[in-house]
Design a protein around this motif. Structure first.
Motif, PDB file in Angstrom:
ATOM      1  N   LEU A 102      44.444 -60.472  -8.960  1.00  0.00           N
ATOM      2  CA  LEU A 102      45.871 -60.227  -9.060  1.00  0.00           C
ATOM      3  C   LEU A 102      46.219 -59.538 -10.374  1.00  0.00           C
ATOM      4  CD1 LEU A 102      47.356 -63.538  -7.617  1.00  0.00           C
ATOM      5  CD2 LEU A 102      47.447 -61.266  -6.588  1.00  0.00           C
ATOM      6  N   SER A 103      45.489 -59.856 -11.419  1.00  0.00           N
ATOM      7  CA  SER A 103      45.754 -59.268 -12.738  1.00  0.00           C
ATOM      8  C   SER A 103      45.443 -57.772 -12.785  1.00  0.00           C
ATOM      9  CB  SER A 103      44.953 -59.998 -13.816  1.00  0.00           C
ATOM     10  OG  SER A 103      43.570 -59.904 -13.546  1.00  0.00           O
ATOM     11  N   ASP A 104      44.821 -57.219 -11.743  1.00  0.00           N
ATOM     12  CA  ASP A 104      44.547 -55.784 -11.683  1.00  0.00           C
ATOM     13  C   ASP A 104      45.766 -54.986 -11.201  1.00  0.00           C
ATOM     14  OD1 ASP A 104      41.865 -55.993 -12.528  1.00  0.00           O
ATOM     15  OD2 ASP A 104      41.239 -56.554 -10.505  1.00  0.00           O
ATOM     16  N   SER A 105      46.853 -55.672 -10.866  1.00  0.00           N
ATOM     17  CA  SER A 105      48.064 -54.980 -10.424  1.00  0.00           C
ATOM     18  C   SER A 105      48.567 -54.066 -11.526  1.00  0.00           C
ATOM     19  CB  SER A 105      49.161 -55.989 -10.086  1.00  0.00           C
ATOM     20  OG  SER A 105      48.788 -56.784  -9.008  1.00  0.00           O
ATOM     21  N   ALA A 106      48.762 -52.785 -11.199  1.00  0.00           N
ATOM     22  CA  ALA A 106      49.165 -51.802 -12.201  1.00  0.00           C
ATOM     23  C   ALA A 106      49.325 -50.445 -11.540  1.00  0.00           C
ATOM     24  CB  ALA A 106      48.108 -51.713 -13.308  1.00  0.00           C
ATOM     25  N   PHE A 107      49.769 -49.464 -12.327  1.00  0.00           N
ATOM     26  CA  PHE A 107      49.679 -48.068 -11.940  1.00  0.00           C
ATOM     27  C   PHE A 107      48.321 -47.569 -12.402  1.00  0.00           C
ATOM     28  CE2 PHE A 107      54.337 -48.312 -12.167  1.00  0.00           C
ATOM     29  CZ  PHE A 107      54.667 -47.732 -10.957  1.00  0.00           C
ATOM     30  N   TYR A 108      47.651 -46.779 -11.573  1.00  0.00           N
ATOM     31  CA  TYR A 108      46.371 -46.171 -11.931  1.00  0.00           C
ATOM     32  C   TYR A 108      46.534 -44.667 -11.908  1.00  0.00           C
ATOM     33  CZ  TYR A 108      44.247 -50.707 -11.791  1.00  0.00           C
ATOM     34  OH  TYR A 108      43.933 -52.003 -12.077  1.00  0.00           O
ATOM     35  N   TYR A 109      46.082 -44.015 -12.955  1.00  0.00           N
ATOM     36  CA  TYR A 109      46.208 -42.576 -13.098  1.00  0.00           C
ATOM     37  C   TYR A 109      44.835 -41.927 -13.051  1.00  0.00           C
ATOM     38  CZ  TYR A 109      50.875 -43.525 -14.980  1.00  0.00           C
ATOM     39  OH  TYR A 109      52.166 -43.937 -15.155  1.00  0.00           O
TER      40      TYR A 109
END
Length: 138
Positions: A102-109
């Motif tokens: 869950l802690s990987d939730s983010a925007f990835y560029y």
């Protein structure tokens, strides 16, 4: 989302494959981007960044291929769960996150030539009705 800045030709681009992708927590997540270059330089440099809510983007890793050798340089902030892959034919790159949390939730560029051109993918997490967590990429 695509950002173009001076420095590269108009034909240099990166684009995410899909805007929505799902998988369960603890599974592998792959975020794909196509890229195109106006010239056939011997070396191709692609970068991956992560941006969590209310924070600046953080460098995850750099990928480049010189001749027939592929190379990966990962930030010390990210563990071995984050791996990058680079293909030159077809021109595809992807970020693999194993044992996604869950802690990987983010925007990835996905970036071409060090933040000159960026393509953004959002990774969201939520709990399903069965108590398992699912991730959604936008």
């Amino acid at each position: 989302f695509l950002l173009l800045l001076p420095g590269l030709s108009d034909g240099d681009e990166v684009h995410p494959w899909k805007h929505v992708q799902t998988s369960e927590e603890t599974h592998e997540t792959r975020i794909y981007c196509n890229y195109s270059l106006t010239n056939n330089a011997a070396s191709k440099y692609l970068y991956w960044y992560q941006q969590k809510a209310m924070n600046n983007p953080r460098y995850i890793l750099q990928l480049y291929k010189a001749s027939s050798s592929a190379n990966l340089i990962r930030s010390e902030e990210f563990d071995g769960r984050y791996t990058g892959h680079l293909n030159t034919s077809p021109r595809i790159t992807y970020l693999s996150i194993t044992n996604t949390q869950l802690s990987d939730s983010a925007f990835y560029y996905c970036a071409l030539s060090s933040t000159i051109i960026l393509s953004k993918v959002q990774l969201l997490t939520k709990t399903s009705e069965h108590g398992k967590c699912k991730r959604y990429l936008h």
